[in-house]
Design a protein around this motif. Structure first.
Motif, mmCIF file in Angstrom:
data_model
loop_
_atom_site.group_PDB
_atom_site.id
_atom_site.type_symbol
_atom_site.label_atom_id
_atom_site.label_comp_id
_atom_site.label_asym_id
_atom_site.label_seq_id
_atom_site.Cartn_x
_atom_site.Cartn_y
_atom_site.Cartn_z
ATOM 1 N N GLU A 250 41.122 0.065 39.886
ATOM 2 C CA GLU A 250 41.424 -1.286 39.435
ATOM 3 C C GLU A 250 40.789 -1.350 37.804
ATOM 4 O O GLU A 250 39.660 -0.569 37.419
ATOM 5 N N PHE A 251 41.383 -2.111 37.071
ATOM 6 C CA PHE A 251 41.185 -2.297 35.903
ATOM 7 C C PHE A 251 39.728 -2.838 35.623
ATOM 8 O O PHE A 251 39.622 -3.997 36.305
ATOM 9 N N VAL A 252 38.654 -2.712 34.833
ATOM 10 C CA VAL A 252 37.793 -3.200 34.587
ATOM 11 C C VAL A 252 37.452 -3.914 33.191
ATOM 12 O O VAL A 252 37.354 -5.180 33.044
ATOM 13 N N ALA A 253 37.740 -3.019 32.238
ATOM 14 C CA ALA A 253 37.669 -3.605 30.815
ATOM 15 C C ALA A 253 38.201 -2.625 29.770
ATOM 16 O O ALA A 253 38.402 -1.298 30.379
ATOM 17 N N ALA A 254 38.636 -3.094 28.650
ATOM 18 C CA ALA A 254 38.964 -2.021 27.897
ATOM 19 C C ALA A 254 38.812 -2.599 26.275
ATOM 20 O O ALA A 254 38.197 -3.636 26.112
ATOM 21 N N ILE A 255 38.741 -1.644 25.483
ATOM 22 C CA ILE A 255 38.415 -2.054 24.001
ATOM 23 C C ILE A 255 39.452 -1.212 23.037
ATOM 24 O O ILE A 255 39.762 -0.305 23.279
ATOM 25 N N SER A 256 39.957 -2.198 22.116
ATOM 26 C CA SER A 256 40.977 -1.627 21.159
ATOM 27 C C SER A 256 40.531 -0.697 20.253
ATOM 28 O O SER A 256 39.242 -0.610 19.992
ATOM 29 N N TRP A 257 41.356 0.423 19.639
ATOM 30 C CA TRP A 257 40.743 0.859 18.549
ATOM 31 C C TRP A 257 41.103 0.061 17.143
ATOM 32 O O TRP A 257 41.579 -1.028 17.314
ATOM 33 N N GLY A 258 40.520 0.314 15.947
ATOM 34 C CA GLY A 258 40.402 -0.312 14.960
ATOM 35 C C GLY A 258 39.378 -1.730 14.976
ATOM 36 O O GLY A 258 38.160 -1.351 14.670
ATOM 37 N N VAL A 259 39.843 -2.852 15.443
ATOM 38 C CA VAL A 259 38.863 -3.813 15.250
ATOM 39 C C VAL A 259 37.945 -3.873 16.678
ATOM 40 O O VAL A 259 37.186 -5.094 16.622
ATOM 41 N N SER A 260 38.468 -3.266 17.472
ATOM 42 C CA SER A 260 37.322 -3.203 18.736
ATOM 43 C C SER A 260 37.554 -4.578 19.587
ATOM 44 O O SER A 260 36.454 -5.181 19.759
ATOM 45 N N THR A 261 38.514 -5.021 19.533
ATOM 46 C CA THR A 261 38.758 -6.075 20.544
ATOM 47 C C THR A 261 38.564 -5.879 21.938
ATOM 48 O O THR A 261 39.219 -4.928 22.540
ATOM 49 N N CYS B 192 35.808 6.113 32.915
ATOM 50 C CA CYS B 192 36.525 5.974 31.413
ATOM 51 C C CYS B 192 37.664 6.368 31.199
ATOM 52 O O CYS B 192 38.045 7.985 31.762
ATOM 53 N N ALA B 193 38.542 6.023 30.256
ATOM 54 C CA ALA B 193 39.893 6.591 30.034
ATOM 55 C C ALA B 193 40.329 6.340 28.695
ATOM 56 O O ALA B 193 39.739 5.309 28.081
ATOM 57 N N SER B 194 41.123 7.139 28.119
ATOM 58 C CA SER B 194 41.520 7.046 26.781
ATOM 59 C C SER B 194 43.099 6.914 26.603
ATOM 60 O O SER B 194 43.860 7.411 27.516
ATOM 61 N N ARG B 195 43.446 5.794 25.770
ATOM 62 C CA ARG B 195 44.607 5.769 25.480
ATOM 63 C C ARG B 195 45.317 6.873 24.494
ATOM 64 O O ARG B 195 44.678 7.396 23.782
ATOM 65 N N PRO B 196 46.665 6.736 24.358
ATOM 66 C CA PRO B 196 47.455 7.760 23.282
ATOM 67 C C PRO B 196 46.729 7.152 21.696
ATOM 68 O O PRO B 196 46.554 5.949 21.881
ATOM 69 N N ILE B 197 46.986 8.054 20.927
ATOM 70 C CA ILE B 197 46.326 7.595 19.548
ATOM 71 C C ILE B 197 47.253 6.173 19.103
ATOM 72 O O ILE B 197 48.330 6.023 19.200
ATOM 73 N N ARG B 198 46.277 5.408 18.578
ATOM 74 C CA ARG B 198 46.669 4.275 18.151
ATOM 75 C C ARG B 198 47.701 3.459 19.004
ATOM 76 O O ARG B 198 48.456 2.315 18.442
ATOM 77 N N ALA B 199 47.554 3.550 20.259
ATOM 78 C CA ALA B 199 48.264 2.463 21.009
ATOM 79 C C ALA B 199 47.269 1.337 21.468
ATOM 80 O O ALA B 199 46.109 1.562 21.359
ATOM 81 N N PRO B 200 48.139 0.317 21.613
ATOM 82 C CA PRO B 200 47.391 -0.836 22.178
ATOM 83 C C PRO B 200 46.728 -0.793 23.658
ATOM 84 O O PRO B 200 47.092 0.195 24.233
ATOM 85 N N VAL B 201 45.810 -1.743 23.768
ATOM 86 C CA VAL B 201 45.169 -1.729 25.111
ATOM 87 C C VAL B 201 46.163 -2.270 26.176
ATOM 88 O O VAL B 201 47.068 -2.995 25.884
ATOM 89 N N VAL B 202 46.030 -1.624 27.086
ATOM 90 C CA VAL B 202 47.033 -1.924 28.470
ATOM 91 C C VAL B 202 45.858 -1.870 29.706
ATOM 92 O O VAL B 202 44.821 -1.288 29.466
ATOM 93 N N THR B 203 46.392 -2.748 30.685
ATOM 94 C CA THR B 203 45.398 -2.763 31.917
ATOM 95 C C THR B 203 45.791 -1.921 33.071
ATOM 96 O O THR B 203 45.140 -2.040 34.087
ATOM 97 N N TYR B 204 46.851 -1.103 32.808
ATOM 98 C CA TYR B 204 47.351 -0.306 34.057
ATOM 99 C C TYR B 204 46.870 1.101 33.823
ATOM 100 O O TYR B 204 46.978 1.514 32.748
ATOM 101 N N ALA B 205 46.341 1.650 34.835
ATOM 102 C CA ALA B 205 45.849 3.052 34.803
ATOM 103 C C ALA B 205 46.962 4.041 34.288
ATOM 104 O O ALA B 205 46.621 5.265 33.436
#
Length: 125
Positions: free
Chosen positions: A46-57, A96-109
């Motif tokens: 289950e997705f819990v939370a995520a934070i973007s790169w850059g402005v950390s949204t 915890c998990a990491s997205r590919p470089i400069r990719a936006p946040v997504v909520t699916y694993a």
């Protein structure tokens, strides 16, 4: 080689707080969106939370909104999950998990390419 290492999980009473940490190595941390997921006994990831790169949204699942806070310290290559007002239903292994470089946040694993080994959070009623 990318490595994510979670820590901070433990047994806590309902209503209590915990802070999870995820230390990253092997990539330029600030360029990657990071996420937290959890797997409860007998349930799917289950997705819990995520934070973007850059402005950390930050982004949150409805089930944790207002109780959990995600943050990051790029200088320490670490992402945090502050969990307050914990409930027994928060009991799970947290990853915890990491997205590919400069990719936006997504909520699916499936959108995350590297994962940590998980840390157990148990909330007693």
């Amino acid at each position: 080689q990318v490595q994510l290492v979670e820590s901070g999980g433990e047994l806590v009473q309902a209503g209590g707080s915990l802070r999870l940490s995820c230390a990253a190595s092997g990539r330029t941390f600030g360029s990657y969106a990071m996420g937290w997921f959890r797997v409860a006994p007998g349930k799917e990831r289950e997705f819990v939370a995520a934070i973007s790169w850059g402005v950390s949204t930050p982004f949150y699942a409805d089930s944790v909104k207002g109780r959990f806070t995600i943050s990051r310290d790029n200088a320490k290559n670490t992402v945090y999950l502050q969990m307050n007002s914990l409930k027994p239903e928060d009991t799970a292994i947290y990853y915890c998990a990491s997205r590919p470089i400069r990719a936006p946040v997504v909520t699916y694993a499936g959108g995350y390419d590297y994962w940590g080994q998980g840390t157990q959070v148990t909330v007693a009623s």
